[in-house]
Design a protein around this motif. Structure first.
Motif, mmCIF file in Angstrom:
data_model
loop_
_atom_site.group_PDB
_atom_site.id
_atom_site.type_symbol
_atom_site.label_atom_id
_atom_site.label_comp_id
_atom_site.label_asym_id
_atom_site.label_seq_id
_atom_site.Cartn_x
_atom_site.Cartn_y
_atom_site.Cartn_z
ATOM 1 N N ILE A 67 20.054 17.760 -7.052
ATOM 2 C CA ILE A 67 20.580 18.419 -8.240
ATOM 3 C C ILE A 67 20.657 17.387 -9.363
ATOM 4 O O ILE A 67 21.252 16.318 -9.178
ATOM 5 N N PRO A 68 20.082 17.661 -10.527
ATOM 6 C CA PRO A 68 20.109 16.674 -11.617
ATOM 7 C C PRO A 68 21.540 16.345 -12.031
ATOM 8 O O PRO A 68 22.424 17.200 -12.046
ATOM 9 N N ARG A 69 21.740 15.097 -12.392
ATOM 10 C CA ARG A 69 23.048 14.674 -12.882
ATOM 11 C C ARG A 69 23.246 15.172 -14.308
ATOM 12 O O ARG A 69 22.295 15.566 -14.986
ATOM 13 N N SER A 70 24.472 15.142 -14.749
ATOM 14 C CA SER A 70 24.767 15.606 -16.103
ATOM 15 C C SER A 70 24.172 14.641 -17.129
ATOM 16 O O SER A 70 24.094 13.433 -16.897
ATOM 17 N N THR A 71 23.750 15.180 -18.248
ATOM 18 C CA THR A 71 23.223 14.345 -19.320
ATOM 19 C C THR A 71 24.375 13.633 -20.026
ATOM 20 O O THR A 71 25.541 14.011 -19.872
ATOM 21 N N ARG A 123 29.359 20.892 -8.160
ATOM 22 C CA ARG A 123 28.290 21.204 -7.216
ATOM 23 C C ARG A 123 28.295 22.687 -6.869
ATOM 24 O O ARG A 123 29.357 23.283 -6.674
ATOM 25 N N PRO A 124 27.119 23.300 -6.736
ATOM 26 C CA PRO A 124 27.054 24.689 -6.272
ATOM 27 C C PRO A 124 27.467 24.787 -4.814
ATOM 28 O O PRO A 124 27.575 23.772 -4.112
ATOM 29 N N SER A 128 26.199 18.989 -1.351
ATOM 30 C CA SER A 128 27.037 17.845 -1.011
ATOM 31 C C SER A 128 26.381 16.581 -1.553
ATOM 32 O O SER A 128 25.167 16.547 -1.790
ATOM 33 N N HIS A 129 27.200 15.555 -1.750
ATOM 34 C CA HIS A 129 26.693 14.277 -2.251
ATOM 35 C C HIS A 129 26.382 13.366 -1.075
ATOM 36 O O HIS A 129 27.237 13.107 -0.231
ATOM 37 N N ASN A 135 22.796 11.003 -4.310
ATOM 38 C CA ASN A 135 22.453 12.201 -5.075
ATOM 39 C C ASN A 135 23.152 13.403 -4.456
ATOM 40 O O ASN A 135 23.418 13.422 -3.244
ATOM 41 N N CYS A 136 23.428 14.396 -5.289
ATOM 42 C CA CYS A 136 23.892 15.680 -4.789
ATOM 43 C C CYS A 136 22.682 16.493 -4.364
ATOM 44 O O CYS A 136 21.701 16.613 -5.115
ATOM 45 N N VAL A 137 22.728 17.049 -3.154
ATOM 46 C CA VAL A 137 21.600 17.776 -2.581
ATOM 47 C C VAL A 137 22.017 19.219 -2.330
ATOM 48 O O VAL A 137 23.066 19.473 -1.726
#
Length: 217
Positions: A67-71, A123-124, A128-129, A135-137
């Protein structure tokens, strides 16, 4: 792939050596020459090996669902919201971290999203990280050191096919190795004589025997 590849190259080497020993000893000595349609044995083993390696590399080289990190703009906006919330609170002067959960409703079902302090996102569900990949996957299952990558939404099917085909490959090699011992014992007049002629079977038969139970489990 993950930054830490784990023991992926050891996994590849283990499979390569086991199949090479099977081709070099079992198929060459009796299986192809003394069994009806024995030439199908190395063909089937080769196809199963190629499929297994393809699934392994696809699992290792695929994006598991990061999952992309926040900008920076999103992180700054969240920071401003937190500062405004902190300014309205007259009872504390300490910095408050972002809320750890966020209550939302998806298709009429209440959901609770957890906040990731590293990626600075909520996270949706089922995400989980991973501490290994940092990374969050999405739909995170686990981080598998044997393939050197996380197992998540986008590569779970390839991981399942890899484990399934590896189980079949271990069963295939172990079964025909036992068949080879039986054939060679009949030709040489004894079990011990058969073992002296083909000593190369010892390591990979043990590898296959123990791998069958661990992989099936």
């Amino acid at each position: 792939m993950a930054r830490q590849t784990g023991i992926l190259y050891f996994t590849i080497s283990l499979i390569l050596v086991t199949v090479a020993l099977f081709f070099g000893f079992e198929c060459r000595l009796t299986l192809v020459t003394h069994l009806p349609y024995g030439y199908f044995i190395p063909i089937a083993c080769g196809l199963l090996f190629l499929f297994n390696m393809g699934c392994l590399l696809r699992t290792a080289w695929s994006d598991p669902g990061i999952i992309p990190r926040s900008t920076p703009e999103e992180a700054a906006y969240l920071e401003r919201c937190l500062q405004d919330q902190q300014a309205r609170d007259e009872n504390t002067r300490e910095y408050r971290p972002p809320p750890r959960t966020l209550d939302i409703t998806i298709n009429g079902t209440p959901m609770k999203l957890k906040y990731c302090f590293t990626c600075k996102i909520f996270r949706p569900p089922r995400a989980s990280h991973c501490s290994m990949c940092d990374n969050c996957v999405e739909n995170f299952d686990h981080h598998c050191p044997w393939v050197g990558n996380c197992v998540g939404r986008r590569n779970y099917r390839y991981f399942f096919l890899f484990v399934t085909s590896l189980t079949l490959l271990c069963l295939f090699i172990f079964s025909f190795s036992v068949t080879h011992i039986i054939l060679l014992s009949g030709l040489q007049g004894g079990f011990l004589e058969a073992l002296k002629i083909s000593p190369g079977r010892y390591p990979f038969m043990l590898i296959c025997f123990f791998s069958i139970w661990s992989v099936i489990g």
